[in-house]
Design an enzyme around this catalytic site. Sequence first.
Site, PDB file in Angstrom:
ATOM      1  N   ASN A 115       0.800  -1.224   0.000  1.00  0.00           N
ATOM      2  CA  ASN A 115       0.000   0.000   0.000  1.00  0.00           C
ATOM      3  C   ASN A 115       0.831   1.272   0.000  1.00  0.00           C
ATOM      4  OD1 ASN A 115      -2.410   1.819   0.866  1.00  0.00           O
ATOM      5  ND2 ASN A 115      -0.965   2.014   2.565  1.00  0.00           N
ATOM      6  N   TYR A 182       3.289   9.816 -11.517  1.00  0.00           N
ATOM      7  CA  TYR A 182       2.360   9.082 -10.664  1.00  0.00           C
ATOM      8  C   TYR A 182       1.608   8.041 -11.487  1.00  0.00           C
ATOM      9  CZ  TYR A 182      -1.256   8.131  -7.188  1.00  0.00           C
ATOM     10  OH  TYR A 182      -2.096   7.513  -6.296  1.00  0.00           O
TER      11      TYR A 182
END
Length: 275
Positions: A115, A182
């Site tokens: 995560n 990103y």
Amino acid sequence: MPSFGGISRESESEEGFFRRGEEYMASVSGHVALVTGGSRGIGRAISVFLAREGAKVAVNYHRHREAAEEVVAEIRKSGGVAEAFQADVQNAREVEAMVAAVARTLGAPDILVANAGIGDPDYRGAWNLKEEDWDRMIAVNLKGVYLAVRAVLPFMVEKRWGRIVAIASTSGLTGGTSGIHYAASKGGVIALCKALARECASFGITVNVVAPSKIDTDLLHSVTPEEHIPRLLAQIPVGRLGRPEDIARAVLFFAAEEADYLTGQVLVVSGGYGS
């Protein structure tokens, strides 16, 4: 009624999430779960949900030790088992040392939730992107997943059972609005996991991806000016930002023992945004 961080079984529907009679289908009890970036936001909710269902949880953090210890304390208060472990996920030596410590302390990790990730609140277009900002984004968001996977796989292969769930983003599917670095990092996570799913299937290890969009976390607010939030909400069909718990439920679905025929999949959790 047990409660972790304000999340209780009573807050679920009358039948409960994945409830089958009196038994929860999301069987993770007795397993050891490592959650990278587990101290805040989405990672915190995932840690809480896994612990609530009986997993021993290793809460990884990089800098936010107090936050990680708060998660651990809350889990323990409600009868769960958890420990905090420090490591920078882009550092191979630290990741390997962390996984070894998890194995010594809680047992061999057989659930990995990759995560940990970062955004870039200063992104101002590809033409302004510095090479060092590109490198850091890829190192944390993509290399960090690879390093964690590499460290836990020997334990899973030996057991011939494992669950790997990576947190990507809808940006990895659509390009998004958070920057080319990103989007590239999250798209890389999706491709990595699809390839890994093929390699690991014969060992009883499943590999899946949860791809959130517009979740109400510190990361979202760091890259989204507050004055833009109302306009953003108007674009989400369900009419609200996602909550970390929405992602935790999706992770729990993939992490369950019953999810043994699900691998190489990407579950988009977006409230219909971008659909």
